[in-house]
Design an enzyme around this catalytic site. Structure first.
Site, short mmCIF file in Angstrom:
data_model
loop_
_atom_site.label_atom_id
_atom_site.label_comp_id
_atom_site.label_asym_id
_atom_site.label_seq_id
_atom_site.Cartn_x
_atom_site.Cartn_y
_atom_site.Cartn_z
N ARG A 365 -1.17 13.58 -1.85
CA ARG A 365 -0.05 13.39 -0.93
C ARG A 365 1.22 13.12 -1.73
O ARG A 365 1.52 12.00 -2.13
CB ARG A 365 -0.34 12.20 -0.01
CG ARG A 365 0.57 12.12 1.21
CD ARG A 365 0.51 10.74 1.84
NE ARG A 365 1.27 9.77 1.06
CZ ARG A 365 0.94 8.50 0.90
NH1 ARG A 365 -0.18 8.03 1.41
NH2 ARG A 365 1.70 7.69 0.19
N HIS A 369 3.87 8.32 2.90
CA HIS A 369 2.93 8.41 4.02
C HIS A 369 3.66 8.87 5.28
O HIS A 369 3.16 9.69 6.04
CB HIS A 369 2.26 7.06 4.27
CG HIS A 369 1.38 7.05 5.46
ND1 HIS A 369 0.14 7.66 5.48
CD2 HIS A 369 1.55 6.52 6.71
CE1 HIS A 369 -0.41 7.51 6.67
NE2 HIS A 369 0.44 6.82 7.43
N TYR A 378 4.05 1.28 -4.43
CA TYR A 378 2.66 1.16 -4.89
C TYR A 378 2.23 2.29 -5.82
O TYR A 378 1.09 2.32 -6.28
CB TYR A 378 1.69 1.07 -3.70
CG TYR A 378 1.86 2.14 -2.64
CD1 TYR A 378 1.28 3.40 -2.78
CD2 TYR A 378 2.60 1.89 -1.48
CE1 TYR A 378 1.43 4.37 -1.81
CE2 TYR A 378 2.76 2.85 -0.50
CZ TYR A 378 2.16 4.09 -0.66
OH TYR A 378 2.31 5.07 0.29
#
Length: 476
Positions: A365, A369, A378
């Site tokens: 990805r 998100h 992160y």
């Protein structure tokens, strides 16, 4: 700050193992090569260019170390075939040895791949032949999806729509898989599969209408952006709840089987979805009922901010199929030809043999998100940029160019046209009237119950008392 960022980059990239699995066609030993991994802010490791890329991986589970079972092969029993228990489900042989089944195999499940990083066919690869027409449509739809993501994302940042989630880095998973299906197959998506809907003919205007929630939206503005649905295209409406679509897909597949239809159900979900109870219930339900359903897990490395190392103790999602009696395969999700071939074969088995199939597509990805997420909190920017270079769209382009089916002129024309069409669709969607308040209370009951009528009346009164809180074009 910069130093910390570099450390995070180095550490994270050393854990990225899709290419160690695929490029070298290796099956690393969980017992010998995978010491326990910390979450991605733990140690300084090395950049993707170094050989250490192949030792610790983003797609590697954090294993337990078993004294007795850890190094045992899958079939280690000494059995007395003359002594067996006739138990429901088949005879079970006895063994005098007390041995536990290993928590993991000595070798990881390999990953099916057709195209290398440069878009060239791997020697000896077995795949389903793709025509020029299909290959070019797969590519143009993947480019269209890229363009759509870029413009919708910018529209959200400008405050023109409330929410958006991109498919950047995962275009091949959805477009190529949809290309291997037929229009009669039911699709139960998660929320990162607009590529499948695009393949089936959902127009850019329809996508824009849904994201802007206007009167022309099939859902009449009752869903948040990207929650598409289309009866016409057998594409069930997206639900934000994780993995709830999986049991629905199995039920639909069983219905198709009972009706003798030459079709199957296909459902998509992320690696995080495999931690939901619905995943396990669906696989067992499908196996027991022998339902023609294809489970496609987009293992993209992250479940929002949860890395694979914190998601699995098993070898990803692919090994979970066998526990439920489901035939499974691991595929390079950045390889459009591999995805097309795997889904084509899976569909044939699902319908012809009346069985479920699990496909784990390894991808990444690249985008956040969603527009509500900042993934740099992160994972590092450098990690994202490195994976961006593994672009599945560019890999497919190199292959169709090598076949003489595409050139630079085609590329410039396609991208220019898609951008213009997308901007035009947004302009129309933005100007189209919003649904009326009455649409909030329709399409569920044949006769509206009294409690809903009361709620509608109260809502209308609230709007009349506070008109300043609503846009001038708000339709009461």
């Amino acid at each position: 700050m910069a130093k910390n960022s570099r450390n995070v980059v180095a550490q994270m990239k050393s854990k990225m193992g899709l290419w160690s699995i695929i490029n070298r066609s290796s099956c690393t030993s969980s017992a010998n090569h995978h010491p326990p991994l910390m979450a991605p802010l733990a140690r300084d490791l090395i950049t993707p260019a170094s050989n250490s890329l192949y030792s610790h991986t983003l797609f590697t589970p954090r294993p337990f170390h078993s004294i007795k079972a850890g190094k045992q092969p899958d079939s280690f029993y000494t059995c007395d075939s003359s002594q067996a228990l006739d138990f429901p489900g088949g005879k079970v042989a006895f063994t005098p040895e007390m041995m536990f089944i290993s928590e993991s195999s000595e070798q990881r499940v390999p990953c099916f791949r057709v195209l290398d990083d440069n878009g060239q066919l791997i020697t000896g690869s077995s795949f389903v032949q793709v025509s020029e027409e299909v290959a070019k449509k797969m590519y143009t739809d993947m480019v269209t999806l890229q363009t759509m993501d870029t413009i919708f994302y910018e529209a959200q940042r400008q405050g023109r729509i409330s929410f958006y989630a991109t498919s950047v880095g995962e275009e091949a998973v959805t477009v190529a898989s949809a290309a291997a299906l037929t229009a009669d197959d039911f699709i139960f998506p998660q929320y990162r599969e607009p590529g499948a809907l695009l393949w089936r003919g959902f127009s850019l205007q329809e996508f824009a209408n849904q994201c802007f929630g206007n009167k022309a939206d099939h859902g009449r503005g009752r869903q948040m952006p990207i929650h598409y649905g289309s009866n016409k295209h057998n594409y069930f409406t997206v639900a934000a709840t994780i993995a709830t679509q999986l049991p629905h897909a199995v039920g639909a597949a069983y219905s198709l089987k009972m009706d003798g239809k030459d079709a199957c159900a296909v459902t998509y979900f992320g690696d995080g979805g495999t931690s939901e109870g619905d995943f396990h219930a669906a696989l067992n339900f499908a196996a027991v009922m022998e339902a023609p359903v294809i489970f496609i897990c987009r293992n993209n490395g992250w479940a929002i901010s949860t890395p694979i190392s914190d998601q699995f103790r098993s070898d990803g999602a692919v090994v979970r199929g066998r526990a439920y009696g489901v035939r499974s395969i691991r595929v390079d999700g950045n390889d459009a030809l591999a995805m097309y071939s795997a889904v084509h074969a899976a569909r044939k088995m699902a319908i012809g043999e009346q069985r479920p199939i699990l496909i784990e597509a390894l991808s990444y990805r690249v985008g956040h998100h969603s527009t509500s997420d900042d993934s740099t909190k992160y994972r590092s920017v450098n990690e994202i940029e490195w994976w961006s270079a593994q672009d599945p769209v560019n890999r497919l382009r190199k292959w169709i160019e090598s076949n003489g089916w595409w050139n630079n002129e085609d590329e410039l024309e396609l991208r220019s046209n898609m951008k213009n069409q997308m901007v035009h669709a947004i302009q129309i969607a933005e100007k189209t009237e919003k649904p009326s308040v009455a649409d909030l209370f329709t399409d569920v009951y044949d006769v509206t119950p009294s409690n809903l009528r009361e709620q509608e009346n109260r809502l209308r009164e609230t709007i009349q008392r506070h008109p300043q809180d609503y846009t001038p074009d708000f339709s009461v």
